[in-house]
Design a protein around this motif. Structure first.
Motif, mmCIF file in Angstrom:
data_model
loop_
_atom_site.group_PDB
_atom_site.id
_atom_site.type_symbol
_atom_site.label_atom_id
_atom_site.label_comp_id
_atom_site.label_asym_id
_atom_site.label_seq_id
_atom_site.Cartn_x
_atom_site.Cartn_y
_atom_site.Cartn_z
ATOM 1 N N TRP A 146 0.833 -1.207 0.000
ATOM 2 C CA TRP A 146 0.000 0.000 0.000
ATOM 3 C C TRP A 146 0.869 1.259 0.000
ATOM 4 N N LEU A 147 2.022 1.171 0.618
ATOM 5 C CA LEU A 147 2.948 2.305 0.565
ATOM 6 C C LEU A 147 3.410 2.563 -0.865
ATOM 7 N N LEU A 148 3.699 1.469 -1.603
ATOM 8 C CA LEU A 148 4.071 1.629 -3.012
ATOM 9 C C LEU A 148 2.955 2.287 -3.803
ATOM 10 N N VAL A 149 1.724 1.861 -3.541
ATOM 11 C CA VAL A 149 0.581 2.454 -4.239
ATOM 12 C C VAL A 149 0.511 3.950 -3.945
ATOM 13 N N GLY A 150 0.648 4.297 -2.658
ATOM 14 C CA GLY A 150 0.588 5.702 -2.292
ATOM 15 C C GLY A 150 1.723 6.510 -2.897
ATOM 16 N N LEU A 151 2.953 5.955 -2.869
ATOM 17 C CA LEU A 151 4.090 6.665 -3.451
ATOM 18 C C LEU A 151 3.936 6.824 -4.960
ATOM 19 N N GLY A 152 3.442 5.760 -5.617
ATOM 20 C CA GLY A 152 3.251 5.843 -7.057
ATOM 21 C C GLY A 152 2.229 6.901 -7.431
ATOM 22 N N ALA A 153 1.086 6.905 -6.723
ATOM 23 C CA ALA A 153 0.064 7.912 -7.005
ATOM 24 C C ALA A 153 0.580 9.310 -6.711
ATOM 25 N N ALA A 154 1.347 9.460 -5.620
ATOM 26 C CA ALA A 154 1.893 10.774 -5.269
ATOM 27 C C ALA A 154 2.894 11.257 -6.312
ATOM 28 N N ALA A 155 3.745 10.346 -6.789
ATOM 29 C CA ALA A 155 4.728 10.730 -7.810
ATOM 30 C C ALA A 155 4.041 11.163 -9.090
ATOM 31 N N MET A 156 2.996 10.429 -9.486
ATOM 32 C CA MET A 156 2.266 10.818 -10.690
ATOM 33 C C MET A 156 1.582 12.171 -10.499
ATOM 34 N N ALA A 157 0.979 12.384 -9.322
ATOM 35 C CA ALA A 157 0.318 13.660 -9.064
ATOM 36 C C ALA A 157 1.319 14.809 -9.070
ATOM 37 N N LEU A 158 2.487 14.584 -8.455
ATOM 38 C CA LEU A 158 3.505 15.627 -8.428
ATOM 39 C C LEU A 158 4.025 15.923 -9.829
ATOM 40 N N GLY A 159 4.299 14.875 -10.613
ATOM 41 C CA GLY A 159 4.754 15.092 -11.991
ATOM 42 C C GLY A 159 3.737 15.855 -12.805
ATOM 43 N N SER A 160 2.460 15.492 -12.679
ATOM 44 C CA SER A 160 1.412 16.192 -13.402
ATOM 45 C C SER A 160 1.321 17.649 -12.962
ATOM 46 N N ALA A 161 1.429 17.878 -11.645
ATOM 47 C CA ALA A 161 1.351 19.247 -11.132
ATOM 48 C C ALA A 161 2.514 20.099 -11.633
ATOM 49 N N LEU A 162 3.715 19.534 -11.672
ATOM 50 C CA LEU A 162 4.863 20.285 -12.175
ATOM 51 C C LEU A 162 4.674 20.657 -13.644
ATOM 52 N N LEU A 163 4.222 19.717 -14.446
ATOM 53 C CA LEU A 163 3.996 20.008 -15.858
ATOM 54 C C LEU A 163 2.915 21.060 -16.036
ATOM 55 N N ALA A 164 1.882 20.983 -15.204
ATOM 56 C CA ALA A 164 0.808 21.972 -15.304
ATOM 57 C C ALA A 164 1.287 23.346 -14.852
ATOM 58 N N ALA A 165 2.184 23.384 -13.874
ATOM 59 C CA ALA A 165 2.670 24.668 -13.369
ATOM 60 C C ALA A 165 3.576 25.364 -14.379
ATOM 61 N N ASN A 166 4.489 24.625 -14.981
ATOM 62 C CA ASN A 166 5.405 25.223 -15.953
ATOM 63 C C ASN A 166 5.938 24.106 -16.840
ATOM 64 N N TRP A 167 5.284 23.899 -17.941
ATOM 65 C CA TRP A 167 5.622 22.768 -18.832
ATOM 66 C C TRP A 167 7.077 22.841 -19.274
ATOM 67 N N ALA A 168 7.517 23.980 -19.724
ATOM 68 C CA ALA A 168 8.872 24.092 -20.270
ATOM 69 C C ALA A 168 9.934 23.895 -19.191
ATOM 70 N N ARG A 169 9.719 24.483 -18.028
ATOM 71 C CA ARG A 169 10.744 24.433 -16.988
ATOM 72 C C ARG A 169 10.850 23.054 -16.360
ATOM 73 N N TRP A 170 9.719 22.413 -16.087
ATOM 74 C CA TRP A 170 9.713 21.156 -15.348
ATOM 75 C C TRP A 170 9.465 19.948 -16.239
ATOM 76 N N PHE A 171 9.681 20.096 -17.546
ATOM 77 C CA PHE A 171 9.331 19.004 -18.453
ATOM 78 C C PHE A 171 10.058 17.709 -18.088
ATOM 79 N N ALA A 172 11.370 17.761 -17.956
ATOM 80 C CA ALA A 172 12.137 16.533 -17.690
ATOM 81 C C ALA A 172 11.736 15.909 -16.358
ATOM 82 N N TRP A 173 11.647 16.736 -15.305
ATOM 83 C CA TRP A 173 11.265 16.205 -13.998
ATOM 84 C C TRP A 173 9.834 15.682 -14.003
ATOM 85 N N GLY A 174 8.955 16.398 -14.652
ATOM 86 C CA GLY A 174 7.555 15.975 -14.667
ATOM 87 C C GLY A 174 7.360 14.645 -15.359
ATOM 88 N N ILE A 175 7.969 14.475 -16.537
ATOM 89 C CA ILE A 175 7.840 13.209 -17.259
ATOM 90 C C ILE A 175 8.505 12.089 -16.474
#
Length: 822
Positions: free
Chosen positions: A86-115
């Motif tokens: 369940w920790l893996l599930v939570g970490l995976g969902a959190a990582a995806m949410a964070l990556g999506s949020a970074l891309l939404a905040a500034n696609w050009a700046r956070w592209f590599a980290w977000g993907i």
């Protein structure tokens, strides 16, 4: 469908008659297909083909009326899941949410980290889901021979896609403008730090190929697209493997690997093609989940679905297909739960329904993680939403196709449906860079099996996943052809696996019908026939691309245009030296001009400037260049030989010749080379030109000057550049000399939307010969010139089948007398 190759289908008695009817229909299919290949307009052959396909499908269905339905898996006994999972599930969902949020905040700046975070989170979720999958079925078992055979098929597909790579199409050829657009996007990634959202995977793959190459060409750009086309055999096999016995899945993978339809698309750096790899992966993961209810691949499938929102417009419906598939499974399991007659069957259906809900959550999570940045990007740029739907809006704007009259509307749709049906078996894509002229998209073996298999799948729509596959096939086919205003076969790249599936499903039924009651010797003969049919299909597909297309002069000509020859000229003749270009493509070297900048990704060899006006290099200052030698390229429709003669008169040091394209004789150019600095000789110009803004010639002109020729190459920049819809008026007065009396044919031509009138000695110029005396003759001309790159008026003289521009100049001799050009 039975699970083993060779199961008997037709019961004795009635089955024997049906079996022979089946074989007769298959033979008629072959005859009909042969007639169509001989003459696609043969209505009798087409009728025989369609009737035979219907009879074969009906006979196959009657031979096996109790075809297997999809049996949902039985849930395993409940087992506990550790907190670490369940920790893996939570970490995976959190990582995806964070990556999506970074891309939404500034696609050009956070592209590599977000993907990276999106991929990392998806990987964690897939790993965690493997624990939740314990006890659920693994899917169909793979016999020992299957993996080596699949690797061999994968290798064969790769060899075919890279066979004679660079020879056809060549390094200076282009399928369509989209290849240049891909190169430009990749170049901007490498040089400007651009982080594009549209087609971003395609463009990054192309940028990687350019980064690895010191001297890129169109072949360099195509490599990643070809590689992913070869790799697409793997998800295609995984999809077929969920639906068919191992041998027939391998047969389908073979047909997919050798298909000329896939082969000819694999060598094109067009953003419409690469995404098919991801779509096939999504379909394979969905069907695998349907058979096993295993969740491990659903998170990745959801991410791939989300990526298709950034891809070519034709793939953006993939998330809808995925959600409909999962909702269909959920609905079916809920229905079984409500209709359950025992507690155990109800519990099984409820367990599957819970898995369906989990799959929906995982898929929606992946789609949402990719969709959120896109929504933000579109809302941030008010021009983008319209652009995002540009293909749909452009299509719908064609009111001629979307006729308001219901009767005409229906007729148009019926005509389009007929034309679409013909691309598989009669004649395919009519674009010579994407198909051999007049060649159907399917080989005769696949075409025959596709026709019968499609009708068989309709009869057995409840068997396996036929219903869903038929729906997806019909939706993609209609959406790419019937709904849109133009029939472009390239939009159908995503359906290429469906004809293969219908073909091998039909072949499976034929095989089982033929083997029923047959002895070992007959079975060996049947196996030999099956292998021969596969070999014939492979040979046919190879011939379509490497023989018919590669050797067809019309095809080779279509791969070249006035821009590709300039690139080859710059690389092979000028090689990094300055080029002065006189071409209708008047901003070829301007990086701010979209269509010109497409060639910036070539890095080396294409440098220079565009000549808006020939007088720019005939001025007293001469040719001003940063280095020498200098090359002057004269492209059609500018009359190269006459202009080269003028330049030779002004610059005796100039060496001129023709630079040709062997595959396309219509795009050759005239090349002149100047080895060092030189000033032009003085010319006596005998043609006075006046230019006015607007269509009328009243008032003072904006420019008055003397010109050596009445030519497309002598339009001032003011009249070449401007707002579309604006005009210049022009007037010329001058004289030319004739050395001896003769009858001469003159030709007055206008370029583009220009209007031009020319008189010689007061007589209008037509193609009727004019009788000329020795001496000077007066010319008057008037023109209305659109302020557009393709504008101008010219006067040609024709003699002995040869045309040349009428000269209005004399070379000043040292003593002051002038000499006329020869």
């Amino acid at each position: 469908m039975k699970g083993k190759l060779g199961d008997e289908s037709c019961p004795r008695g009635r089955g024997r008659a049906m079996r022979w009817a089946y074989f007769a229909a298959v033979g008629a299919l072959g005859l009909g297909q042969a007639g169509i290949r001989h003459n696609p307009n043969d209505a009798r052959a087409t009728l025989l083909f369609v009737a035979a396909a219907a009879l074969a499908a009906f006979a196959a269905h009657r031979c096996d009326p109790n075809e297997a339905r999809t049996r949902p898996p039985r849930p395993p006994e409940k087992a506990g899941v550790s907190a670490r999972v369940w920790l893996l599930v939570g970490l995976g969902a959190a990582a995806m949410a964070l990556g999506s949020a970074l891309l939404a905040a500034n696609w050009a700046r956070w592209f590599a980290w977000g993907i990276a975070l999106l991929l990392f989170g998806t990987g964690l979720l897939c790993t965690a889901m493997r624990t939740f999958d314990r006890g659920w079925p693994q899917g169909p078992e793979w016999p020992r021979w299957e993996i080596p055979v699949l690797l061999a098929i994968l290798g064969l597909g790769a060899v075919l896609r890279f066979h004679h790579y660079g020879a056809f199409p060549g390094p200076y050829t282009t399928h369509a403008i989209e290849e240049q657009q891909t190169g430009l996007g990749a170049h901007h990634i490498l040089t400007r730090g651009a982080r594009p959202w549209e087609f971003f995977f395609d463009l990054y793959a192309a940028a990687f190929a350019l980064w690895l190459s010191d001297e890129p060409t169109f072949v360099t750009l195509r490599i990643p697209f070809t590689a992913f086309s070869a790799l697409a055999v793997l998800p295609a096999h995984l999809l077929l493997r969920q639906l068919l016995p191992p041998a027939w899945a391998a047969a389908g993978s073979f047909l997919y690997a050798v298909s000329s339809w896939n082969l000819l698309y694999s060598r094109c750096a067009h953003n419409i093609f690469l995404t098919n790899f991801f779509v096939l992966s999504v379909f394979a993961a969905l069907v695998h989940f349907g058979r096993t209810r295993r969740l491990a691949g659903i998170a990745l499938a959801g991410l791939f679905c989300g990526y298709t929102l950034y891809a070519y417009a034709g793939y953006r419906g993939t998330p809808l297909f995925a959600l409909l598939f999962l909702l269909g499974l959920l609905g079916a399991d809920l229905y079984r739960w409500l209709r359950a007659t025992t507690a155990s069957t109800g519990a099984e259906a409820a367990g599957r329904a819970r898995r369906d809900l989990a799959a929906l959550a995982l898929a929606c999570g992946g789609i949402a993680a990719m969709a959120l940045p896109l929504v933000v990007l579109l809302r941030a740029d008010r021009a983008r939403p319209d652009y995002y739907f540009e293909a749909f809006l452009r299509s719908y704007a064609d009111k001629a196709y979307y006729a308001p009259d219901p009767v005409e509307f229906a007729r148009q749709r019926l005509r389009r449906i007929r034309d679409v049906a013909a691309i598989f078996t009669h004649h395919g894509d009519d674009s010579p860079t994407f198909n051999a002229p007049g060649e159907p998209m399917l080989d005769p073996v696949t075409a025959s099996g596709f026709a019968g298999g499609l009708l068989l799948a309709l009869l057995r729509w409840r068997a396996g996943y036929n219903g869903f596959l038929l729906f997806a096939f019909a939706a993609l086919l209609a959406g790419g052809t019937v709904v849109v205003h133009n029939l472009d076969v390239r939009r159908l790249q995503g359906i290429t696996v469906f004809p293969i599936f219908f073909t091998v499903q039909f072949g499976d039924c034929l095989w089982r019908a033929a083997r029923g009651g047959a002895g070992p010797r007959v079975r060996r003969v049947l196996l030999a026939l099956a292998v021969a049919a596969g070999g014939f299909a492979g040979w046919w597909n190879y011939s379509v691309y490497f023989r018919k297309m590669a050797r067809d002069p019309r095809v080779r000509e279509a791969f070249h245009n006035r821009d590709t020859i300039l690139i080859r000229y710059a690389r092979e003749r000028a090689r990094g030296h300055p080029i002065f270009l006189l071409s209708p493509h008047h901003r070829f070297f301007d990086p701010s001009f979209y269509y010109a900048a497409q060639y910036a990704w070539l890095k080396q060899g294409v440098v220079g400037q565009d000549l808006g006006d020939l007088l720019e290099i005939l001025s007293p200052g001469g040719v001003r260049a940063p280095s020498y030698p200098v090359f002057i390229a004269l492209q059609r429709p500018f009359h190269g030989p006459s202009i080269a003669e003028l330049l030779g008169a002004a610059y005796p040091e100039l060496h001129c010749g023709e630079f040709s394209e062997p595959d396309n004789p219509h795009i050759g150019l005239t090349s002149c080379e100047l080895q060092g600095p030189a000033r032009p000789r003085q010319l006596r110009l005998q043609l006075r030109a006046r230019y006015w803004l607007g269509e009328a010639r009243g008032g003072p002109p904006i420019l008055v000057r003397d010109e050596p020729l009445l030519s497309f190459a002598l339009v001032p920049r003011t009249c070449r550049e401007g707002i579309r819809g604006q005009f210049c008026a022009a007037e010329w007065e001058g004289e030319f000399e004739v050395s001896r009396p003769r009858a001469q044919v003159f030709i007055a031509e206008a370029l583009g939307q220009s209007r031009c009138e020319v008189e010689i000695d007061g007589r209008p110029v037509t193609r009727t010969p004019l009788a000329l005396t020795a001496g000077a003759h007066e010319v008057r001309a008037r023109a209305v010139l659109p302020r557009d790159p393709e504008t101008g008026c010219r006067l040609l003289a024709e003699e002995g089948g040869r045309q040349q521009l009428v000269p209005f100049y004399r070379v000043e001799a040292s003593g002051g007398a002038g000499t006329a050009p020869g």
